[in-house]
Design a protein around this motif. Structure first.
Motif, PDB file in Angstrom:
ATOM      1  N   GLY A  75      57.529  80.100 -26.601  1.00 51.85           N
ATOM      2  CA  GLY A  75      57.924  81.502 -26.676  1.00 51.85           C
ATOM      3  C   GLY A  75      58.870  81.886 -25.550  1.00 51.85           C
ATOM      4  O   GLY A  75      59.867  82.589 -25.762  1.00 51.85           O
ATOM      5  N   SER A  78      62.260  80.316 -26.218  1.00 52.71           N
ATOM      6  CA  SER A  78      62.951  81.030 -27.283  1.00 52.71           C
ATOM      7  C   SER A  78      63.573  82.324 -26.753  1.00 52.71           C
ATOM      8  O   SER A  78      64.729  82.645 -27.060  1.00 52.71           O
ATOM      9  N   ARG A  79      62.825  83.069 -25.936  1.00 54.37           N
ATOM     10  CA  ARG A  79      63.370  84.299 -25.343  1.00 54.37           C
ATOM     11  C   ARG A  79      64.544  83.978 -24.439  1.00 54.37           C
ATOM     12  O   ARG A  79      65.568  84.665 -24.457  1.00 54.37           O
ATOM     13  N   ARG A  82      67.626  83.182 -26.551  1.00 50.14           N
ATOM     14  CA  ARG A  82      68.223  84.396 -27.129  1.00 50.14           C
ATOM     15  C   ARG A  82      68.988  85.182 -26.069  1.00 50.14           C
ATOM     16  O   ARG A  82      70.074  85.684 -26.319  1.00 50.14           O
ATOM     17  N   LEU A  83      68.417  85.300 -24.890  1.00 53.92           N
ATOM     18  CA  LEU A  83      69.061  86.077 -23.831  1.00 53.92           C
ATOM     19  C   LEU A  83      70.287  85.384 -23.252  1.00 53.92           C
ATOM     20  O   LEU A  83      71.189  86.046 -22.733  1.00 53.92           O
TER      21      LEU A  83
END
Length: 96
Positions: A75, A78-79, A82-83
């Motif tokens: 998780g 993944s964050r 994306r950032l």
């Protein structure tokens, strides 16, 4: 002192032969400082998720939760992914 009970906790860090374990419970803002040998061997790293039992302010039991540790790691990655992507250029802004 951390109240007696059962908690989900995370290994925050291991430095100078001391592991800092932080219970994830509302109102518990303290960390347990323990010998890393008190932790299950696969949990002797930062961000390891544990199920712990505290009695008399001391760590009495610790069980490594490998699945939750991996889920949280994925998780967070993944964050981060994306950032770290550049936002798409707005064609209207480019024309001005």
């Amino acid at each position: 002192m951390i109240p007696d009970g059962r908690y989900v906790a995370v290994v925050d860090r291991i430095e100078d032969g001391i592991a800092a374990v932080i219970p994830e419970a509302d109102g518990v803002g303290e960390e347990l400082l323990v010998d890393p040998e008190a932790l299950p061997e696969p949990a002797r790293h930062a961000d390891a998720v544990l199920d712990i039992v505290v009695a008399d302010g001391e760590l009495r039991e610790a069980t490594y939760d490998a699945e939750e540790t991996e889920r949280r790691k994925e998780g967070a990655q993944s964050r981060f992914d994306r950032l770290s992507k550049r936002p798409p250029k707005d064609e209207e802004d480019a024309e001005e």
